[in-house]
Scaffold this motif. Structure first.
Motif: not given
Ligand SMILES: Nc1nc2c(ncn2[C@@H]2O[C@H](COP(=O)(O)OP(=O)(O)OP(=O)(O)O)[C@@H](O)[C@H]2O)c(=O)[nH]1
Ligand SMILES: [Mg+2]
Ligand SMILES: [Zn+2]
Length: 302
Positions: A122, A124, A173, A176-177, A179, A193, A206
């Motif tokens: 993130k 950005d 959590s 962004g894993k 993503t 999410g 997840t």
């Molecule tokens: N601004 C921004 N938001 C991001 C980026 N990558 C992911 N997100 C947002 O971050 C939030 C969480 O992303 P996930 O990929 O669900 O995170 P996770 O780490 O898999 O979370 P868990 O499955 O709960 O462990 C989502 O709303 C994504 O859209 C990024 O590069 N920039």
């Protein structure tokens, strides 16, 4: 049916698993259960399985593992992934990440001889970027690789790092894993999410570890971590899991030095010279105290 075969665990949901005979798969994964109460298998394990019906199997045992990434708090243990070459610890500019949790993941990886990489996702989000970078400085100083990126915009920098390797994505959590997985493996469609929703419900998006084939290797996505117990790391192995402390191993005046207030403590001398950052030294001290308390408890039978 009485056919045994070798397969890789590609998803672990509690006591039921999905396994595949090939990576990438040419048929849908099989549903597999275990014998009795056994559930000590992890995503990435290569298992011997016996077919019980078309597409259904029982896991008999796992093959020797090259590595196991897991956590344990003294009561419970949680296997996260097996046969991993590389642990990728995902942090983000937002929500705030715990630096101690990063250290704990690094210790678990070091203990198993697994390479580690830290990602700051993130990037950005410009507000907070400098602060997040500053919080990762101690890891750079310790010699770890830290890669900044924005999974929503471009994951190309990760492609060569994942190609041909067996990698695990871990982290809190909302970092962004999933993503990252979706950007690297377009057919993955892992659920991602909104942070606010995940935090409000106290649940992670997840909910189970899942393996995705990727360029002659694979990547495992895992559920967000809140805590990371290191009860499985022997006290005497802890120092070596901090690269900054390695130069002083075995150099303390007393052989049973607890690296606290003992005279001639070589580890504390390193910390005083700034060879390990104050944050990482404090984290080391806390983890050590935790392992000492566990050792005392098991010595006295709790
Ligand atoms: N601004 C921004 N938001 C991001 C980026 N990558 C992911 N997100 C947002 O971050 C939030 C969480 O992303 P996930 O990929 O669900 O995170 P996770 O780490 O898999 O979370 P868990 O499955 O709960 O462990 C989502 O709303 C994504 O859209 C990024 O590069 N920039
Ligand atoms: Mg996820
Ligand atoms: Zn010492």
């Amino acid at each position: 049916m009485d056919e045994t075969f070798l397969a890789t665990v590609v998803a672990a949901h509690g006591r039921s698993y999905e396994i595949s005979r090939t990576i990438p798969w040419h048929e849908p994964p099989w549903h597999a259960v275990t014998r009795g109460k056994r559930h000590d298998y992890a995503c990435g394990d290569v298992v011997e399985a016996r077919a019980t019906a078309p597409g259904q199997a029982v896991i008999e045992r796992h093959q020797p593992r090259s590595s196991l990434f897991w956590r344990a708090d003294g009561v419970r243990q949680k296997l996260i992934a097996a046969n991993v070459d590389q642990v990728v610890i995902v942090t983000a500019v937002e929500p705030p990440f715990s630096s101690e949790l990063v250290t704990r993941c690094l210790v678990a990886a070091e203990h198993q001889g697994i390479e580690a990489l830290i990602v700051l996702n993130k990037c950005d989000l410009k507000d907070g970027l400098d602060a997040a970078r500053a919080r990762l400085k101690p890891f750079l100083a310790a010699g770890y690789r830290v890669l900044g990126l924005s999974a929503k915009r471009d994951v190309a920098p990760l492609e060569p790092l994942f190609a041909g390797k067996r990698s695990l994505l871990v982290g809190q959590s909302g970092m962004g894993k999933s993503t990252i997985i979706n950007a690297l493996v377009p057919e993955a469609r892992a659920r991602t999410g909104e942070i606010s929703r995940a935090l409000e419900s106290g649940r992670h998006t997840t909910t189970e570890a899942r393996l995705y084939p990727y360029r002659q290797g694979w990547i495992i996505d895992s559920p967000g971590l809140q805590t990371f117990g290191l009860a499985h790391v022997p006290l005497e192995a802890l120092e070596a899991c901090f690269p900054e402390l390695r130069p002083a191993l075995g150099e303390c005046r007393f052989r049973d030095c607890r690296h606290d207030a003992e005279p001639g403590c070589a580890l504390r001398a390193l910390a005083e010279r700034g060879a390990i950052s104050p944050e990482r030294w404090q984290q080391y001290r806390r983890i050590r105290a935790e392992l000492e308390a566990l050792a005392r408890r098991s010595a006295t039978g709790r």
